[in-house]
Structure formats: structure tokens, C-alpha cells
Design a protein around this motif. Structure first.
Motif, PDB file in Angstrom:
ATOM      1  N   PRO A  51       0.793  -1.234   0.000  1.00  0.00           N
ATOM      2  CA  PRO A  51       0.000   0.000   0.000  1.00  0.00           C
ATOM      3  C   PRO A  51       0.824   1.282   0.000  1.00  0.00           C
ATOM      4  CG  PRO A  51      -0.320  -1.251   2.048  1.00  0.00           C
ATOM      5  CD  PRO A  51       0.476  -2.114   1.127  1.00  0.00           C
ATOM      6  N   ALA A  52       2.094   1.222   0.418  1.00  0.00           N
ATOM      7  CA  ALA A  52       2.896   2.449   0.430  1.00  0.00           C
ATOM      8  C   ALA A  52       3.287   2.888  -0.982  1.00  0.00           C
ATOM      9  CB  ALA A  52       4.144   2.268   1.286  1.00  0.00           C
ATOM     10  N   LYS A  53       2.908   2.105  -1.975  1.00  0.00           N
ATOM     11  CA  LYS A  53       3.126   2.521  -3.367  1.00  0.00           C
ATOM     12  C   LYS A  53       1.794   2.855  -4.055  1.00  0.00           C
ATOM     13  CE  LYS A  53       7.301   0.264  -5.145  1.00  0.00           C
ATOM     14  NZ  LYS A  53       7.704  -0.586  -6.297  1.00  0.00           N
ATOM     15  N   ARG A  54       0.683   2.821  -3.302  1.00  0.00           N
ATOM     16  CA  ARG A  54      -0.627   3.007  -3.963  1.00  0.00           C
ATOM     17  C   ARG A  54      -1.193   4.392  -3.659  1.00  0.00           C
ATOM     18  NH1 ARG A  54      -2.660  -2.296  -1.495  1.00  0.00           N
ATOM     19  NH2 ARG A  54      -1.232  -3.783  -2.486  1.00  0.00           N
ATOM     20  N   TRP A  55      -1.368   5.167  -4.703  1.00  0.00           N
ATOM     21  CA  TRP A  55      -2.044   6.471  -4.571  1.00  0.00           C
ATOM     22  C   TRP A  55      -3.442   6.195  -4.038  1.00  0.00           C
ATOM     23  CZ3 TRP A  55      -4.469   9.949  -8.808  1.00  0.00           C
ATOM     24  CH2 TRP A  55      -4.333  11.309  -8.481  1.00  0.00           C
ATOM     25  N   PRO A  56      -3.945   7.003  -3.108  1.00  0.00           N
ATOM     26  CA  PRO A  56      -5.246   6.684  -2.492  1.00  0.00           C
ATOM     27  C   PRO A  56      -6.372   6.568  -3.509  1.00  0.00           C
ATOM     28  CG  PRO A  56      -4.103   8.366  -1.217  1.00  0.00           C
ATOM     29  CD  PRO A  56      -3.296   8.148  -2.469  1.00  0.00           C
ATOM     30  N   ALA A  57      -7.296   5.655  -3.231  1.00  0.00           N
ATOM     31  CA  ALA A  57      -8.420   5.402  -4.149  1.00  0.00           C
ATOM     32  C   ALA A  57      -9.218   6.678  -4.392  1.00  0.00           C
ATOM     33  CB  ALA A  57      -9.318   4.306  -3.569  1.00  0.00           C
ATOM     34  N   GLU A  58      -9.389   7.504  -3.343  1.00  0.00           N
ATOM     35  CA  GLU A  58     -10.207   8.719  -3.542  1.00  0.00           C
ATOM     36  C   GLU A  58      -9.512   9.703  -4.480  1.00  0.00           C
ATOM     37  OE1 GLU A  58      -9.168   7.516  -0.648  1.00  0.00           O
ATOM     38  OE2 GLU A  58      -8.329   9.067   0.664  1.00  0.00           O
ATOM     39  N   HIS A  59      -8.174   9.678  -4.525  1.00  0.00           N
ATOM     40  CA  HIS A  59      -7.459  10.553  -5.470  1.00  0.00           C
ATOM     41  C   HIS A  59      -7.637  10.049  -6.908  1.00  0.00           C
ATOM     42  CE1 HIS A  59      -5.998  12.729  -2.195  1.00  0.00           C
ATOM     43  NE2 HIS A  59      -4.690  12.527  -2.278  1.00  0.00           N
ATOM     44  N   PHE A  60      -7.485   8.734  -7.092  1.00  0.00           N
ATOM     45  CA  PHE A  60      -7.736   8.181  -8.437  1.00  0.00           C
ATOM     46  C   PHE A  60      -9.173   8.515  -8.866  1.00  0.00           C
ATOM     47  CE2 PHE A  60      -4.098   5.107  -8.100  1.00  0.00           C
ATOM     48  CZ  PHE A  60      -3.574   5.291  -9.366  1.00  0.00           C
ATOM     49  N   ALA A  61     -10.121   8.357  -7.927  1.00  0.00           N
ATOM     50  CA  ALA A  61     -11.537   8.606  -8.262  1.00  0.00           C
ATOM     51  C   ALA A  61     -11.759  10.072  -8.612  1.00  0.00           C
ATOM     52  CB  ALA A  61     -12.413   8.190  -7.081  1.00  0.00           C
TER      53      ALA A  61
ATOM     54  N   ALA B 122     -13.385   2.449  -8.469  1.00  0.00           N
ATOM     55  CA  ALA B 122     -14.620   2.473  -9.260  1.00  0.00           C
ATOM     56  C   ALA B 122     -15.800   2.931  -8.397  1.00  0.00           C
ATOM     57  CB  ALA B 122     -14.883   1.088  -9.849  1.00  0.00           C
ATOM     58  N   GLN B 123     -15.843   2.430  -7.181  1.00  0.00           N
ATOM     59  CA  GLN B 123     -16.947   2.795  -6.292  1.00  0.00           C
ATOM     60  C   GLN B 123     -16.903   4.288  -5.959  1.00  0.00           C
ATOM     61  OE1 GLN B 123     -17.063   0.309  -2.852  1.00  0.00           O
ATOM     62  NE2 GLN B 123     -19.279   0.548  -2.633  1.00  0.00           N
ATOM     63  N   ALA B 124     -15.720   4.776  -5.614  1.00  0.00           N
ATOM     64  CA  ALA B 124     -15.598   6.192  -5.248  1.00  0.00           C
ATOM     65  C   ALA B 124     -15.809   7.107  -6.456  1.00  0.00           C
ATOM     66  CB  ALA B 124     -14.223   6.446  -4.633  1.00  0.00           C
ATOM     67  N   ALA B 125     -15.548   6.576  -7.669  1.00  0.00           N
ATOM     68  CA  ALA B 125     -15.672   7.409  -8.864  1.00  0.00           C
ATOM     69  C   ALA B 125     -17.121   7.518  -9.332  1.00  0.00           C
ATOM     70  CB  ALA B 125     -14.802   6.842  -9.987  1.00  0.00           C
ATOM     71  N   GLY B 126     -18.002   6.685  -8.780  1.00  0.00           N
ATOM     72  CA  GLY B 126     -19.430   6.801  -9.100  1.00  0.00           C
ATOM     73  C   GLY B 126     -19.736   6.745 -10.588  1.00  0.00           C
ATOM     74  N   GLY B 127     -19.170   5.807 -11.283  1.00  0.00           N
ATOM     75  CA  GLY B 127     -19.475   5.639 -12.709  1.00  0.00           C
ATOM     76  C   GLY B 127     -18.476   6.314 -13.638  1.00  0.00           C
ATOM     77  N   ALA B 128     -17.535   7.070 -13.086  1.00  0.00           N
ATOM     78  CA  ALA B 128     -16.544   7.747 -13.946  1.00  0.00           C
ATOM     79  C   ALA B 128     -15.383   6.827 -14.322  1.00  0.00           C
ATOM     80  CB  ALA B 128     -16.019   8.997 -13.254  1.00  0.00           C
ATOM     81  N   ALA B 129     -15.346   5.613 -13.759  1.00  0.00           N
ATOM     82  CA  ALA B 129     -14.250   4.675 -14.078  1.00  0.00           C
ATOM     83  C   ALA B 129     -14.793   3.256 -13.996  1.00  0.00           C
ATOM     84  CB  ALA B 129     -13.094   4.847 -13.099  1.00  0.00           C
TER      85      ALA B 129
END
Ligand code: SF4
Length: 343
Positions: free
Chosen positions: A189-199, A228-235
Motif C-alpha cells: 500500500p505504500a506505493k498506492r495512490w489513495p483510491a479517492e485521489h484516483f476517483a 470504481a466505487q468512489a468514482a461513481g461511474g466515472a471509471a
């Protein structure tokens, strides 16, 4: 024709960073036949490298010694008459097959005190966190020598028609720009940009009529689902639904890629796709995407790089403070964005 056996790394990204070494071997006179022993999950990448004449699928499970199986395979390979073996992983077990194959010259870094297994031993230089590609490329020369710069860049073969078919099958629209995000990173996880940022970035791109696809292996499915969940249909997530070959083809068809420091980052570089590469606990000085069309984004805060799999300080500021707007600006600099959001 001389024959060389290369024992490949166990990670896709490392295999791509070893490609400049393979290119150096190709330049030898007479040109050798290069055969690569690689785990099944890395083999599809190596099979797309023009420098590789044959990929030998390694039957070993990651992490197991399997001494008997390594002895058997080594004995089988003896008949091929390799002139040299170059062992890229540092582990003791990774040097066993060339030893059992009785390859006369066995090259590699000392690693786990492999005096008995190797006979052309390189010492890791002081810049142990210098460029990984250079680290591997040294093994094509004599111990103590440096490879000539610039190193060759990784390149993967891609059949454009097959890639187009794969893109159609997975729903890439020909009439709209397609962005690929790679939110996974097997390392941790220390290499993963947060899901909310990707979203958030996916929403900014959707406002510009760009389709966003999330790619990764089955191990990345949870990270991709969270985006995908945080992006609400945008991804839309395809993680775990593609083979590695299909993922390579989809990356090859992407208009641009946004990725963590992961194997797919190096795939995107080798396919010359424009990309924003996001670094957290690791450093772009060590494992950069080897492409002119990549922008590496790294905050370089006081604790970075720590190379930890999980943030030892618990805050992951190295990635949390890398704002989606900054990544969007980097994509703008790459010239891959339509001029303005669709209203
Ligand atoms: S210690 Fe610093 S560099 Fe390492 S993961 Fe945490 S925030 Fe990132």
C-alpha cells in the motif's frame, strides 16, 4: 551461435528494467542466442521483447527452494550447451539451475554469498539505489565495468490489429479518448495512490469526455473496485478480467496512462504511451519509467523514499499530499487532454 541463458527477475517491472541488459547482449559479436528462464507471470512480457529468442517457463513456485526440481531442470538444460548464464535475482536458489546445467560462465551479483554457484561475480556498487536498469546492464560487461550510456530503452512488440480487437472486446470506444489507470501495486500500500485521489481524477477526466479504465491483476481487484466505487461511474474496472497479454494490449491502446510505480508503469513506458507515474515510498531515481513520454510525480518529502511496503509513520503523506489536480496538470503538460471540460 553462442547461447546465453538469462535467469529473469520475478517481477514484471524488473524484467522490463532488465531489457537494456538484453539489448547489450544482442550487441555482442557474434550475436548470441538469448534464452530467458522466467516465472509464468513474467513470461508474456519477455515473449514480447525483440531481444529474447526463447522464453523457458520456470516451473517453480515463488519463495520455494524446490532443490530436486531445479536440479532436474538444470540437467535437462545441460544439452543446450550455454556459454554463459546471467542470473538477475540475488537469491541463492535462483542461481541453482545454471549451476546444475554446468554453464561454464555464471554471472551475477554476489547476492546471498553465491561464491560456490557463480564464477563471474559482480559486487553491488555503492549506488545500490541508483537506476535499476543500469544495475542490471552492468552484468553484460566485466565485473567492475560500467555500461555505456545511454542505455537502450525497453520496447515491447504489439500487434496493432490484435490490440484493436482486444480493445473493442473490452468496450474501448474508438470515438472517445481512453485513459487507463493502474491503481494496484503488488509491492504494498505504500506505493498506492489513495483510491479517492484516483476517483477524483477520474471525475475530472470524465468531465472532459474521457473514458477511464482500471487495469490490474486479480490481486489488484480490491484497489480497482475501491476506485470504481468512489468514482461513481466515472471509471470501470477490468482488474482480474484480463490476461496479462490483454492488459498489455489495452495499455498499448490507451491514449494515456496514470499509474503507481508498478509493473504496468514499466509496460506503459515500453509501449511508449504518455503517462503520469506516481511515486510514494519508492523513488523515480531508482525505478523510473524509461520513456520520454512519462512524467514521474514524486513529492520527495523528508521521510521519502523509505521503500517500505506499508507506511511506517501511518500517514502516507508522500502520496496523500499528491493532489489529483497536480496529476491533471502533468497530463496537460503531456498534451493528452482536450482543451476544456465538456459543459
Ligand atoms: S514513511 Fe514517508 S515515504 Fe515512507 S510511506 Fe510513509 S509517508 Fe511515504
Amino acid at each position: 551461435m553462442p547461447r546465453i541463458l538469462v535467469v529473469a527477475p520475478n517481477w514484471i517491472g524488473d524484467a522490463l528494467m532488465a531489457q537494456p541488459l538484453l539489448a547489450r547482449l544482442r550487441e555482442r559479436v557474434p550475436r548470441p542466442r538469448t534464452e530467458v528462464l522466467a516465472p509464468a507471470w513474467v513470461a508474456p512480457v519477455l515473449a514480447r521483447m525483440p531481444e529474447v529468442d526463447e522464453v523457458i517457463a520456470s516451473p517453480f513456485d515463488h519463495g520455494w527452494l524446490e532443490l530436486g526440481a531445479r536440479r532436474r531442470l538444470g540437467r535437462e538444460l545441460r544439452a543446450r550447451g550455454y556459454e554463459e548464464a546471467i542470473v538477475l535475482p540475488n537469491s541463492w536458489k535462483s542461481a541453482l539451475v545454471p549451476f546444475f546445467a554446468r554453464v561454464p560462465r555464471r554471472t551475477g551479483y554476489l547476492g546471498e554469498a553465491r561464491y560456490a554457484l557463480l564464477n563471474a561475480v559482480h559486487r553491488a556498487p555503492n549506488d545500490a539505489r541508483g537506476p535499476m536498469a543500469r544495475h542490471y546492464a552492468r552484468l553484460a560487461g566485466a565485473p567492475g565495468s560500467e555500461p555505456p550510456e545511454p542505455l537502450a530503452r525497453p520496447r515491447l512488440r504489439l500487434d496493432p490489429q490484435a490490440a484493436a480487437r482486444t480493445a473493442r472486446r473490452f468496450g474501448f470506444a474508438a470515438a472517445r479518448p481512453n485513459a487507463v489507470f493502474c491503481p494496484g501495486a503488488e509491492y504494498g500500500p505504500a506505493k498506492r495512490w489513495p483510491a479517492e485521489h484516483f476517483a477524483a481524477l477520474a471525475k475530472l477526466l470524465a468531465a472532459r469526455a474521457i473514458d477511464v479504465w482500471l487495469l490490474g491483476s486479480a490481486n489488484d481487484a480490491a484497489a480497482c473496485d475501491a476506485v470504481a466505487q468512489a468514482a461513481g461511474g466515472a471509471a470501470r474496472s477490468l482488474a482480474g478480467r484480463t490476461s496479462l497479454d490483454e492488459a498489455i494490449e489495452l495499455v498499448g491502446r490507451a491514449d494515456f496512462v496514470v499509474t503507481n510505480d508498478s509493473g504496468l508503469m514499466h509496460v506503459a513506458a515500453a509501449l511508449d504511451r504518455p503517462q503520469a507515474a506516481l511515486f510514494g515510498s519508492s523513488s523515480p531515481k531508482h525505478t523510473p519509467p524509461l520513456s520520454e513520454r512519462a512524467r514521474a510525480l514524486w513529492l520527495g518529502i523528508e521521510c521519502s523514499p523509505c521503500y517500505a511496503r506499508e507506511c511506517p509513520l501511518g500517514h502516507l503523506r508522500c502520496l496523500r499530499e499528491l493532489a489529483p489536480e497536480r496529476v491533471l496538470a502533468a497530463l496537460g503538460e503531456l498534451g493528452v487532454l482536450p482543451s476544456a471540460p465538456v459543459t
